[in-house]
Motif scaffolding. Structure first.
Motif, PDB file in Angstrom:
ATOM      1  N   ALA A 163       0.808  -1.218   0.000  1.00 57.15           N
ATOM      2  CA  ALA A 163       0.000   0.000   0.000  1.00 57.15           C
ATOM      3  C   ALA A 163       0.842   1.269   0.000  1.00 57.15           C
ATOM      4  CB  ALA A 163      -0.926   0.006   1.219  1.00 57.15           C
ATOM      5  N   ALA A 164       2.104   1.178   0.443  1.00 52.77           N
ATOM      6  CA  ALA A 164       3.002   2.338   0.452  1.00 52.77           C
ATOM      7  C   ALA A 164       3.923   2.344  -0.764  1.00 52.77           C
ATOM      8  CB  ALA A 164       3.824   2.349   1.737  1.00 52.77           C
ATOM      9  N   GLU A 180     -16.489 -25.137   7.622  1.00 58.17           N
ATOM     10  CA  GLU A 180     -17.557 -24.332   7.027  1.00 58.17           C
ATOM     11  C   GLU A 180     -17.861 -23.063   7.812  1.00 58.17           C
ATOM     12  OE1 GLU A 180     -20.986 -26.730   6.513  1.00 58.17           O
ATOM     13  OE2 GLU A 180     -20.099 -28.017   4.966  1.00 58.17           O
ATOM     14  N   ASP A 181     -17.393 -22.967   9.067  1.00 59.97           N
ATOM     15  CA  ASP A 181     -17.766 -21.833   9.900  1.00 59.97           C
ATOM     16  C   ASP A 181     -16.821 -20.646   9.777  1.00 59.97           C
ATOM     17  OD1 ASP A 181     -16.099 -23.865  11.476  1.00 59.97           O
ATOM     18  OD2 ASP A 181     -15.847 -22.053  12.676  1.00 59.97           O
ATOM     19  N   VAL A 182     -15.783 -20.736   8.924  1.00 57.84           N
ATOM     20  CA  VAL A 182     -14.854 -19.618   8.771  1.00 57.84           C
ATOM     21  C   VAL A 182     -15.496 -18.538   7.898  1.00 57.84           C
ATOM     22  CG1 VAL A 182     -12.815 -21.040   9.131  1.00 57.84           C
ATOM     23  CG2 VAL A 182     -13.704 -20.742   6.821  1.00 57.84           C
ATOM     24  N   PRO A 183     -15.022 -17.281   8.001  1.00 52.28           N
ATOM     25  CA  PRO A 183     -15.701 -16.191   7.287  1.00 52.28           C
ATOM     26  C   PRO A 183     -15.691 -16.313   5.770  1.00 52.28           C
ATOM     27  CG  PRO A 183     -14.314 -15.322   9.039  1.00 52.28           C
ATOM     28  CD  PRO A 183     -14.006 -16.768   8.927  1.00 52.28           C
ATOM     29  N   TYR A 184     -14.633 -16.932   5.190  1.00 49.90           N
ATOM     30  CA  TYR A 184     -14.507 -16.964   3.732  1.00 49.90           C
ATOM     31  C   TYR A 184     -14.159 -18.374   3.264  1.00 49.90           C
ATOM     32  CZ  TYR A 184     -14.188 -12.038   4.807  1.00 49.90           C
ATOM     33  OH  TYR A 184     -14.444 -10.798   5.312  1.00 49.90           O
ATOM     34  N   ASN A 185     -14.700 -18.741   2.095  1.00 50.18           N
ATOM     35  CA  ASN A 185     -14.437 -20.073   1.546  1.00 50.18           C
ATOM     36  C   ASN A 185     -12.978 -20.241   1.135  1.00 50.18           C
ATOM     37  OD1 ASN A 185     -17.246 -21.381   1.269  1.00 50.18           O
ATOM     38  ND2 ASN A 185     -17.547 -19.352   0.384  1.00 50.18           N
ATOM     39  N   GLY A 186     -12.378 -19.169   0.672  1.00 49.91           N
ATOM     40  CA  GLY A 186     -10.998 -19.233   0.235  1.00 49.91           C
ATOM     41  C   GLY A 186     -10.430 -17.846   0.044  1.00 49.91           C
ATOM     42  N   ALA A 187      -9.135 -17.790  -0.251  1.00 50.66           N
ATOM     43  CA  ALA A 187      -8.470 -16.500  -0.424  1.00 50.66           C
ATOM     44  C   ALA A 187      -7.168 -16.708  -1.179  1.00 50.66           C
ATOM     45  CB  ALA A 187      -8.200 -15.844   0.925  1.00 50.66           C
ATOM     46  N   ASP A 188      -6.706 -15.645  -1.836  1.00 52.55           N
ATOM     47  CA  ASP A 188      -5.354 -15.580  -2.386  1.00 52.55           C
ATOM     48  C   ASP A 188      -4.604 -14.543  -1.569  1.00 52.55           C
ATOM     49  OD1 ASP A 188      -5.888 -17.477  -4.342  1.00 52.55           O
ATOM     50  OD2 ASP A 188      -6.471 -15.981  -5.826  1.00 52.55           O
ATOM     51  N   TYR A 189      -3.442 -14.929  -1.047  1.00 58.99           N
ATOM     52  CA  TYR A 189      -2.751 -14.159  -0.007  1.00 58.99           C
ATOM     53  C   TYR A 189      -1.323 -13.878  -0.450  1.00 58.99           C
ATOM     54  CZ  TYR A 189      -1.926 -13.021   5.004  1.00 58.99           C
ATOM     55  OH  TYR A 189      -1.662 -12.410   6.205  1.00 58.99           O
ATOM     56  N   TRP A 190      -0.955 -12.609  -0.514  1.00 56.30           N
ATOM     57  CA  TRP A 190       0.401 -12.194  -0.866  1.00 56.30           C
ATOM     58  C   TRP A 190       1.192 -11.955   0.420  1.00 56.30           C
ATOM     59  CZ3 TRP A 190      -3.613 -11.769  -3.981  1.00 56.30           C
ATOM     60  CH2 TRP A 190      -3.453 -11.800  -5.360  1.00 56.30           C
ATOM     61  N   VAL A 199       1.054  -8.623   2.844  1.00 54.79           N
ATOM     62  CA  VAL A 199       0.990  -7.486   1.926  1.00 54.79           C
ATOM     63  C   VAL A 199      -0.446  -7.210   1.509  1.00 54.79           C
ATOM     64  CG1 VAL A 199       1.739  -6.603  -0.323  1.00 54.79           C
ATOM     65  CG2 VAL A 199       3.350  -7.865   1.134  1.00 54.79           C
ATOM     66  N   LYS A 200      -1.124  -8.214   0.975  1.00 58.73           N
ATOM     67  CA  LYS A 200      -2.537  -8.048   0.623  1.00 58.73           C
ATOM     68  C   LYS A 200      -3.189  -9.415   0.547  1.00 58.73           C
ATOM     69  CE  LYS A 200      -3.010  -8.333  -4.371  1.00 58.73           C
ATOM     70  NZ  LYS A 200      -3.781  -7.811  -5.513  1.00 58.73           N
ATOM     71  N   ILE A 201      -4.517  -9.409   0.565  1.00 57.47           N
ATOM     72  CA  ILE A 201      -5.264 -10.663   0.470  1.00 57.47           C
ATOM     73  C   ILE A 201      -6.559 -10.416  -0.298  1.00 57.47           C
ATOM     74  CG2 ILE A 201      -6.369 -10.295   2.729  1.00 57.47           C
ATOM     75  CD1 ILE A 201      -6.199 -13.372   3.129  1.00 57.47           C
ATOM     76  N   ASN A 202      -6.856 -11.307  -1.233  1.00 58.97           N
ATOM     77  CA  ASN A 202      -8.143 -11.314  -1.927  1.00 58.97           C
ATOM     78  C   ASN A 202      -9.022 -12.387  -1.306  1.00 58.97           C
ATOM     79  OD1 ASN A 202      -7.441  -9.327  -3.783  1.00 58.97           O
ATOM     80  ND2 ASN A 202      -6.869 -10.776  -5.398  1.00 58.97           N
ATOM     81  N   PHE A 203     -10.142 -12.000  -0.716  1.00 60.09           N
ATOM     82  CA  PHE A 203     -11.092 -12.960  -0.189  1.00 60.09           C
ATOM     83  C   PHE A 203     -12.030 -13.378  -1.321  1.00 60.09           C
ATOM     84  CE2 PHE A 203      -9.949 -10.452   3.605  1.00 60.09           C
ATOM     85  CZ  PHE A 203      -9.461 -11.489   4.402  1.00 60.09           C
ATOM     86  N   LEU A 204     -12.281 -14.677  -1.433  1.00 61.45           N
ATOM     87  CA  LEU A 204     -12.971 -15.236  -2.583  1.00 61.45           C
ATOM     88  C   LEU A 204     -14.318 -15.848  -2.199  1.00 61.45           C
ATOM     89  CD1 LEU A 204      -9.901 -17.121  -4.121  1.00 61.45           C
ATOM     90  CD2 LEU A 204     -10.659 -14.786  -4.625  1.00 61.45           C
TER      91      LEU A 204
END
Length: 271
Positions: A163-164, A180-190, A199-204
């Motif tokens: 971000a900087a 199944e009880d977690v907030p997101y089914n999956g993610a891509d995480y840098w 650094v960043k994360i895309n929640f899918l």
């Protein structure tokens, strides 16, 4: 509470909208995935960067922006204690602001998340996926060890701007939910492959669509480690909808296990 001047908010909106709009502005160079990277271990190391060890309290402020203008805000107090059995955190969240919500509580223990309203003295089960404010869900404000909830696999390595606008050599991990009880089914995480800094994360979504993107920034010395104290969350469909989550006032403290019992919620008073 977090109070960003309108001019700063506008600059923030432009900067993060630009980051999300163009993949080329983030991934500057790509290299083949390295077999020497242990994806699960790196995820666990990144958890240790985000989270202080042991029990602690912290104050969280949330500010929502729509098209550059502040539209809502909230302040919360978080009490977190790692479970002796699973290593995952128990969380008790107390609303401080706005005034209409003061004293309301969220309790997260194991697979259960409860909302307690002192006005009705009733606690009801709710979902960690439900929105708390803006782009931030109930699960986003909880202290979590992602390594306990997700299975990590390495997609690739690439040089990525944070971000900087600092460049990190990142491992891009794909996270698959183990429960199944977690907030997101999956993610891509840098994650920085050397320092394990997030650094960043895309929640899918379950279909693989980007639901929202979170950028980690404002690294400060928190209890002896440089940790991110601010997360900027962008809506997956409209990058002009932004929620800024700032965490501060980290305090190590012994927190009674009694605080994390549903029956205790009506009697809860901060020590």
């Amino acid at each position: 509470m977090l109070d960003l001047a309108p001019a700063f908010a506008a600059r923030l909106l432009v900067a993060f909208a630009a980051l999300s709009a163009s993949a080329s502005s983030i991934a500057l160079a790509q290299a083949p995935a390295s077999s020497t990277i242990d994806a699960q271990n790196l995820l666990t190391r990144s958890d240790a960067v985000r989270n202080p060890p042991g029990s602690f309290s912290a104050r969280v402020t949330l500010t929502e922006y729509r098209d550059g203008a502040q539209s809502d805000s909230a302040a919360l107090m978080i009490y977190s204690r790692p479970s002796e059995n699973s290593g995952q955190y128990y969380n008790l969240v107390r609303y401080e602001a706005p005034a209409r919500d003061n004293g309301k509580l969220l309790l997260h223990k194991g697979v259960d998340l409860w909302f307690f309203d002192p006005a009705s003295a009733a606690s009801v089960r709710i979902s960690p996926q439900a929105r708390l404010l803006g782009e931030a869900s109930n699960g986003d404000v909880m202290t979590t060890n992602l390594g306990k909830d997700y299975r990590a696999t390495l997609l690739r390595t690439e040089n990525t701007e944070d971000a900087a606008h600092h460049v990190h050599e990142c491992a891009v991990l794909h996270l698959t939910a183990e429960r199944e009880d977690v907030p997101y089914n999956g993610a891509d995480y840098w994650i920085d492959r050397t320092t394990a800094v997030p650094v960043k994360i895309n929640f899918l979504t379950s279909e693989g669509r980007v639901l929202k993107t979170a950028y980690f920034r404002r690294f400060d010395n928190v209890l002896g480690v440089q940790r991110p104290t601010e997360t900027v969350i962008l809506d997956g469909l409209n990058p002009h909808w932004i929620t800024v989550m700032r965490t501060g006032a980290f305090t190590p403290r012994e927190i009674s296990v009694a605080w994390f019992q549903r029956d205790y919620l009506p009697r809860f008073e901060e020590e």
